[in-house]
Motif scaffolding. Sequence first.
Motif, PDB file in Angstrom:
ATOM      1  N   ALA A  42      11.188  -5.785  10.638  1.00  0.00           N
ATOM      2  CA  ALA A  42      11.748  -4.536  11.161  1.00  0.00           C
ATOM      3  C   ALA A  42      11.573  -4.472  12.679  1.00  0.00           C
ATOM      4  CB  ALA A  42      11.068  -3.343  10.485  1.00  0.00           C
ATOM      5  N   GLY A  88       6.907  -8.384  10.072  1.00  0.00           N
ATOM      6  CA  GLY A  88       7.436  -8.193  11.421  1.00  0.00           C
ATOM      7  C   GLY A  88       8.953  -8.147  11.503  1.00  0.00           C
ATOM      8  N   LEU A  96       0.844  -1.191   0.000  1.00  0.00           N
ATOM      9  CA  LEU A  96       0.000   0.000   0.000  1.00  0.00           C
ATOM     10  C   LEU A  96       0.881   1.242   0.000  1.00  0.00           C
ATOM     11  CD1 LEU A  96      -2.900   1.198   0.411  1.00  0.00           C
ATOM     12  CD2 LEU A  96      -2.421   1.135   2.866  1.00  0.00           C
ATOM     13  N   ASP A 144       6.286   2.292  14.373  1.00  0.00           N
ATOM     14  CA  ASP A 144       6.678   2.216  12.954  1.00  0.00           C
ATOM     15  C   ASP A 144       5.469   2.456  12.059  1.00  0.00           C
ATOM     16  OD1 ASP A 144       8.502   2.054  10.918  1.00  0.00           O
ATOM     17  OD2 ASP A 144       8.747  -0.110  10.976  1.00  0.00           O
ATOM     18  N   LYS A 178      -0.858  -4.648   8.100  1.00  0.00           N
ATOM     19  CA  LYS A 178      -1.486  -5.480   7.068  1.00  0.00           C
ATOM     20  C   LYS A 178      -1.701  -6.845   7.727  1.00  0.00           C
ATOM     21  CE  LYS A 178       1.791  -4.371   4.342  1.00  0.00           C
ATOM     22  NZ  LYS A 178       2.728  -4.551   3.215  1.00  0.00           N
TER      23      LYS A 178
HETATM   24  P1  5GP Z   1       8.075  -5.817   7.971  1.00  0.00           P
HETATM   25  O1  5GP Z   1       9.445  -5.602   8.507  1.00  0.00           O
HETATM   26  O2  5GP Z   1       7.016  -5.880   9.032  1.00  0.00           O
HETATM   27  O3  5GP Z   1       8.007  -6.974   7.011  1.00  0.00           O
HETATM   28  O4  5GP Z   1       7.759  -4.548   7.077  1.00  0.00           O
HETATM   29  C1  5GP Z   1       7.640  -3.298   7.713  1.00  0.00           C
HETATM   30  C2  5GP Z   1       8.511  -2.270   7.067  1.00  0.00           C
HETATM   31  O5  5GP Z   1       8.462  -2.372   5.641  1.00  0.00           O
HETATM   32  C3  5GP Z   1       8.001  -0.897   7.425  1.00  0.00           C
HETATM   33  O6  5GP Z   1       8.990  -0.255   8.195  1.00  0.00           O
HETATM   34  C4  5GP Z   1       7.752  -0.199   6.114  1.00  0.00           C
HETATM   35  O7  5GP Z   1       8.741   0.785   5.900  1.00  0.00           O
HETATM   36  C5  5GP Z   1       7.863  -1.243   5.042  1.00  0.00           C
HETATM   37  N1  5GP Z   1       6.553  -1.680   4.504  1.00  0.00           N
HETATM   38  C6  5GP Z   1       6.013  -2.934   4.603  1.00  0.00           C
HETATM   39  N2  5GP Z   1       4.872  -3.014   3.928  1.00  0.00           N
HETATM   40  C7  5GP Z   1       4.661  -1.794   3.382  1.00  0.00           C
HETATM   41  C8  5GP Z   1       3.602  -1.259   2.551  1.00  0.00           C
HETATM   42  O8  5GP Z   1       2.623  -1.927   2.158  1.00  0.00           O
HETATM   43  N3  5GP Z   1       3.736   0.038   2.190  1.00  0.00           N
HETATM   44  C9  5GP Z   1       4.785   0.824   2.586  1.00  0.00           C
HETATM   45  N4  5GP Z   1       4.797   2.099   2.197  1.00  0.00           N
HETATM   46  N5  5GP Z   1       5.799   0.354   3.371  1.00  0.00           N
HETATM   47  C10 5GP Z   1       5.726  -0.946   3.751  1.00  0.00           C
END
Ligand code: 5GP
Length: 191
Positions: free
Chosen positions: A132, A130, A20, A124, A156
């Motif tokens: 990050a 998850g 997104l 965040d 999400k």
């Molecule tokens: P995770 O580490 O939870 O897989 O992803 C989180 C990080 O990825 C967030 O800090 C964000 O910057 C980026 N991110 C993950 N999904 C999205 C998304 O759908 N849109 C945007 N703009 N950033 C995302």
Amino acid sequence: MKQLQDAILKYGNAVNEHVLKVDAFLNHQIDPTLMNEMAIDIIEHFKHKEIDKVVTIESSGIAPALMVAYQLNVPLVFFKKSTSSILNGECYQSHVHSFTKNIDYILTASHDYIHADEKILFVDDFLANGEAALGAADIIKQANASMVGIAIIIEKSFQPGRERLVTEGYDVYSLARIKKMAAKHIEFIND
Ligand code: 5GP
């Protein structure tokens, strides 16, 4: 949070079923009034917890996290995505896989800004797998500090991030939880 859901419906652009874009108010242009309202909501949720410091990851987490830190009157520390020449001295590091960029990076924080026994609220912009948040948690553990909560602007929920963090015992609070999405269609979980 209704105002955030309205902003997502008005400006959000689901690039595909998994990503997104919210450049109009969070990831490129920033809406300060919305950031302020979101911080009030986050602080209300965590009002029973003692918080010494807010931590986020550069760069899109900084705007909402700064508002939270300002209202709590505590410092904000943002973890960096690579070793920087600006960081002198000893650093904590953790490997993270980026969901959006599909690359690995090293999350880095100077020993100077995370200390033993500090109670930290992590903020965040998005929660997907998850990675990050778990990388930040790893650094916080290395410093013998504790992560007392995780505040996410957009979760999400169809991706496994929340489940992984809750399984690890973290208190996860998300302002908007997306059940599913497609071009021009975004569905929320309202609980
Ligand atoms: P995770 O580490 O939870 O897989 O992803 C989180 C990080 O990825 C967030 O800090 C964000 O910057 C980026 N991110 C993950 N999904 C999205 C998304 O759908 N849109 C945007 N703009 N950033 C995302």
